[in-house]
Scaffold this active site. Structure first.
Site, PDB file in Angstrom:
ATOM      1  N   GLU A  56       0.828  -1.204   0.000  1.00  7.04           N
ATOM      2  CA  GLU A  56       0.000   0.000   0.000  1.00  7.04           C
ATOM      3  C   GLU A  56       0.865   1.259   0.000  1.00  7.04           C
ATOM      4  O   GLU A  56       0.569   2.230  -0.701  1.00  7.04           O
ATOM      5  CB  GLU A  56      -0.927   0.003   1.229  1.00  7.04           C
ATOM      6  N   CYS A  87      -0.968   0.347   7.528  1.00  6.48           N
ATOM      7  CA  CYS A  87      -1.366   0.699   6.164  1.00  6.48           C
ATOM      8  C   CYS A  87      -2.807   1.190   6.114  1.00  6.48           C
ATOM      9  O   CYS A  87      -3.155   2.023   5.263  1.00  6.48           O
ATOM     10  CB  CYS A  87      -1.181  -0.502   5.236  1.00  6.48           C
ATOM     11  N   LEU A 207      22.836 -24.969  -3.771  1.00  3.01           N
ATOM     12  CA  LEU A 207      21.433 -24.642  -3.533  1.00  3.01           C
ATOM     13  C   LEU A 207      21.154 -23.152  -3.689  1.00  3.01           C
ATOM     14  O   LEU A 207      20.329 -22.574  -2.984  1.00  3.01           O
ATOM     15  CB  LEU A 207      20.986 -25.119  -2.138  1.00  3.01           C
ATOM     16  N   GLY A 301      16.195 -36.293  -1.509  1.00  2.00           N
ATOM     17  CA  GLY A 301      16.114 -37.563  -2.222  1.00  2.00           C
ATOM     18  C   GLY A 301      14.867 -38.337  -1.855  1.00  2.00           C
ATOM     19  O   GLY A 301      13.948 -37.831  -1.200  1.00  2.00           O
TER      20      GLY A 301
END
Length: 369
Positions: A56, A87, A207, A301
């Protein structure tokens, strides 16, 4: 065009904007906001990296004069004072006269209070526009605030006969480059990526997010390693100071070994375990939720995959299937599930299926239990 149709049109734009925050705004939700007057777009915004500024605030700053305008927000405007003012109050002060929301915020600091602040100020509030789409987008945030854990996406790549590696352990690469790029995009849209210690030892992965200009969207790396067996010379350990690395382990480990890991910047998370030393994944999920995670991608896995399914922690299952056959001597996509009757088998509903390069990607959601 009816007002209802107009509301859905602008809310779709807000939802599209909200997606830009996925993976980089935790522990906050990914929110989108558009401000419209006389069917003209005045401003738009989404939650910024780190969770602030809020959507916002961004939309109001871009829009300028918004007196008499409508704000479309994908989540109930916040009502509490934190690092920034609420907000809801910002929308009032700016002169917004109508707020259209997709989804209620279950956070105890909001939970209807945002709407009340707006309505008490004489602002028209319309709720539940494209609610299902908004709930799906912020499933992780909703789960974190309601049951205390993040959402988990289980991603598996396999051959057409359901194998993730050859008998010798070779798995690079079963799927093609397009599927691998899709995986990197998935990493960027999750707060964290999780694997087991076995995968960490065999693959020695980083990763991270590569090859798409999203290197600043690297997720937290999480390893399930009950005995802290991962090598200190692994690539994960060597990059722990650059990209967050969390290791989930069982209690009772040597203080000296824990200290060594902590000194290189690793966050250690003690998780409950069974008599045989197996980590309790339900407790793991709660521990991750307490640390603010909302979206976790599991790339483990077959053993980790089956354990996640058995623990009913798979909220979305994404599979990439390649057009090659490896044979029964290869590693299975899932480990044992101890199922004797089909009626007891976990079931999933197909959400999407499409070609990714030469591979097929399917997206599944757990069937109603």
């Amino acid at each position: 065009m009816s007002r209802e149709t107009q509301d859905e049109r602008w809310m779709r734009l807000a939802l599209n904007l909200a997606q830009r925050g996925l993976g980089c705004v935790w522990p906050n939700p990914a929110v989108g906001c558009v401000i419209v007057r006389d069917e003209k777009l005045l401003g738009r915004g989404w939650t910024q990296s780190g969770g602030r500024p809020h959507a916002e605030t961004e939309a109001l700053a871009q829009a300028g004069d918004v007196k008499g305008a409508t704000a479309y927000v994908t989540l109930e405007p916040c009502a509490h004072h934190g690092k920034t003012p609420p907000c809801a109050e910002a929308l009032i002060a700016a002169g917004i006269t109508r707020v259209v929301s997709a989804l209620d915020d279950p956070d105890s600091r909001v939970a209807g209070q945002g709407y009340k602040i707006l309505q008490d100020a004489g602002i028209e509030v319309v709720q539940d526009i494209l609610m299902d789409a908004a709930a799906d987008l912020n499933q992780g945030f909703l789960l974190n605030r309601t049951i205390g854990r993040p959402m988990f996406t289980l991603k598996m790549a396999s051959s057409v006969d359901g194998r993730i590696a050859t008998a010798s352990g070779e798995s690079r690469w079963i799927t093609g480059p397009e599927a691998r790029r899709q995986t990197h995009l998935m990493r960027a849209r999750h707060d964290a990526v999780l694997i087991g210690a076995g995968t960490a030892r065999i693959d020695d992965p980083l990763l991270d997010v590569r090859d798409m200009g999203l290197s600043d969207h690297n997720p937290v790396r999480i390893i399930l390693d009950g005995g802290l067996s991962l090598s200190l010379t692994s690539r994960l350990a060597r990059t722990a100071k650059d990209t967050p690395l969390w290791i989930c382990h069982r209690a009772g480990l040597e203080k000296a070994r824990r200290k060594t890991w902590e000194e290189i910047g690793v966050i250690l998370i003690e998780v409950a375990h069974s008599d045989t030393g197996e980590l309790d994944l339900a407790d793991m999920a709660i521990q991750l939720g307490k640390r603010g995670l909302t979206r976790v991608l599991c790339e483990g896995g077959g053993r980790v995959a089956s354990s996640m399914i058995a623990a009913e922690l798979v909220d979305t299952l994404v599979t990439f299937t390649a057009g090659l056959a490896i044979g029964s001597e290869g590693g299975a996509v899932f480990g044992p599930l101890q199922i004797d009757a089909l009626k007891d088998a976990p079931r999933f509903d197909l959400v999407e299926s499409r070609a990714i390069g030469g591979d097929t990607m399917t997206v599944w959601k757990p069937s109603a239990r």
